[in-house]
Motif scaffolding. Sequence first.
Motif, PDB file in Angstrom:
ATOM      1  N   THR A  72      -2.645   6.207   3.835  1.00 24.91           N
ATOM      2  CA  THR A  72      -3.149   6.365   2.473  1.00 24.91           C
ATOM      3  C   THR A  72      -4.195   7.463   2.373  1.00 24.91           C
ATOM      4  O   THR A  72      -4.355   8.049   1.312  1.00 24.91           O
ATOM      5  N   ASP A  73      -4.901   7.777   3.467  1.00 24.40           N
ATOM      6  CA  ASP A  73      -5.898   8.846   3.378  1.00 24.40           C
ATOM      7  C   ASP A  73      -5.253  10.233   3.417  1.00 24.40           C
ATOM      8  O   ASP A  73      -5.939  11.237   3.311  1.00 24.40           O
ATOM      9  N   MET A  74      -3.938  10.316   3.533  1.00 26.62           N
ATOM     10  CA  MET A  74      -3.232  11.598   3.484  1.00 26.62           C
ATOM     11  C   MET A  74      -2.672  11.878   2.096  1.00 26.62           C
ATOM     12  O   MET A  74      -1.949  12.842   1.896  1.00 26.62           O
ATOM     13  N   ILE A  75      -2.992  11.052   1.133  1.00 21.31           N
ATOM     14  CA  ILE A  75      -2.511  11.239  -0.237  1.00 21.31           C
ATOM     15  C   ILE A  75      -3.655  11.796  -1.074  1.00 21.31           C
ATOM     16  O   ILE A  75      -4.651  11.110  -1.305  1.00 21.31           O
ATOM     17  N   PRO A  76      -3.536  13.056  -1.522  1.00 21.88           N
ATOM     18  CA  PRO A  76      -4.608  13.647  -2.340  1.00 21.88           C
ATOM     19  C   PRO A  76      -4.814  12.877  -3.641  1.00 21.88           C
ATOM     20  O   PRO A  76      -3.866  12.345  -4.224  1.00 21.88           O
ATOM     21  N   GLU A  77      -6.051  12.818  -4.062  1.00 20.33           N
ATOM     22  CA  GLU A  77      -6.413  12.151  -5.310  1.00 20.33           C
ATOM     23  C   GLU A  77      -6.730  13.202  -6.359  1.00 20.33           C
ATOM     24  O   GLU A  77      -6.961  14.367  -6.035  1.00 20.33           O
ATOM     25  N   PRO A  78      -6.768  12.819  -7.621  1.00 19.24           N
ATOM     26  CA  PRO A  78      -7.100  13.796  -8.675  1.00 19.24           C
ATOM     27  C   PRO A  78      -8.504  14.350  -8.487  1.00 19.24           C
ATOM     28  O   PRO A  78      -9.404  13.670  -8.011  1.00 19.24           O
ATOM     29  N   THR A  79      -8.663  15.616  -8.862  1.00 15.02           N
ATOM     30  CA  THR A  79      -9.980  16.252  -8.766  1.00 15.02           C
ATOM     31  C   THR A  79     -10.691  16.166 -10.110  1.00 15.02           C
ATOM     32  O   THR A  79     -10.056  15.957 -11.143  1.00 15.02           O
ATOM     33  N   SER A  81      -6.266  18.505  -1.511  1.00 18.05           N
ATOM     34  CA  SER A  81      -4.880  18.935  -1.389  1.00 18.05           C
ATOM     35  C   SER A  81      -4.427  18.904   0.062  1.00 18.05           C
ATOM     36  O   SER A  81      -5.243  18.930   0.979  1.00 18.05           O
ATOM     37  N   LEU A  82      -3.117  18.865   0.242  1.00 17.50           N
ATOM     38  CA  LEU A  82      -2.539  19.011   1.564  1.00 17.50           C
ATOM     39  C   LEU A  82      -2.426  20.489   1.874  1.00 17.50           C
ATOM     40  O   LEU A  82      -2.040  21.282   0.992  1.00 17.50           O
ATOM     41  N   VAL A  83      -2.766  20.887   3.089  1.00 15.30           N
ATOM     42  CA  VAL A  83      -2.631  22.296   3.490  1.00 15.30           C
ATOM     43  C   VAL A  83      -1.763  22.376   4.723  1.00 15.30           C
ATOM     44  O   VAL A  83      -1.893  21.535   5.609  1.00 15.30           O
ATOM     45  N   THR A  94       0.837  -1.196   0.000  1.00 11.46           N
ATOM     46  CA  THR A  94       0.000   0.000   0.000  1.00 11.46           C
ATOM     47  C   THR A  94       0.869   1.242   0.000  1.00 11.46           C
ATOM     48  O   THR A  94       2.062   1.184   0.256  1.00 11.46           O
ATOM     49  N   ALA A  95       0.231   2.365  -0.255  1.00  6.66           N
ATOM     50  CA  ALA A  95       0.966   3.637  -0.270  1.00  6.66           C
ATOM     51  C   ALA A  95       1.523   3.956   1.109  1.00  6.66           C
ATOM     52  O   ALA A  95       2.563   4.577   1.230  1.00  6.66           O
ATOM     53  N   GLU A  96       0.838   3.512   2.161  1.00  3.08           N
ATOM     54  CA  GLU A  96       1.328   3.785   3.505  1.00  3.08           C
ATOM     55  C   GLU A  96       2.666   3.096   3.741  1.00  3.08           C
ATOM     56  O   GLU A  96       3.561   3.655   4.356  1.00  3.08           O
ATOM     57  N   ALA A  97       2.788   1.877   3.213  1.00  4.39           N
ATOM     58  CA  ALA A  97       4.023   1.143   3.413  1.00  4.39           C
ATOM     59  C   ALA A  97       5.180   1.758   2.635  1.00  4.39           C
ATOM     60  O   ALA A  97       6.320   1.709   3.065  1.00  4.39           O
TER      61      ALA A  97
END
Length: 160
Positions: free
Chosen positions: A50-57, A149-151, A41-44
Amino acid sequence: MRVVFVLLVIMSAMTFCAACTGTDSGPAEGTTAAKTEPTVTAEATTGQPTDMIPEPTTLPDNKYQVNVQVNKDPVYGTITAIFRGGLGQNFIQSIVVDVYYPDGSHESKELGNAVGDQVEFPGNQKIQDRVKVTVNFMGVIGSYVIYDSLVPEKAVIPNS
């Protein structure tokens, strides 16, 4: 002889079709299931949930676009989402603002669709938080994630 050949072709075709459309209910009796490798997974790989990785809008057609401004106070870390209007303002059913925190927690609030309506979230002072804004339109227009996005949007935030 031709009849037998035609029947064999038809039966072979039916057997092939049946084999292609059947469902697999697991391994047959007396067989062993193939071993599967664990999924990475992305976390690994990134060290963050994984919920801290923004997805495309995704944006609706121009005639339905709306604007939501997201700010993070640099001193207190408070996150504010403000509705700024747009051509699609009259077609909005709801606007949902989700904030994901680095500790894995999540908070969600509904934002009004009048210009100037806002919602606030407690944020982290020196760590990035993820903000996602989803607009749900009436009827068949659909639902769109217009901001994810991350802020604050900084590559590196010092901890001192």
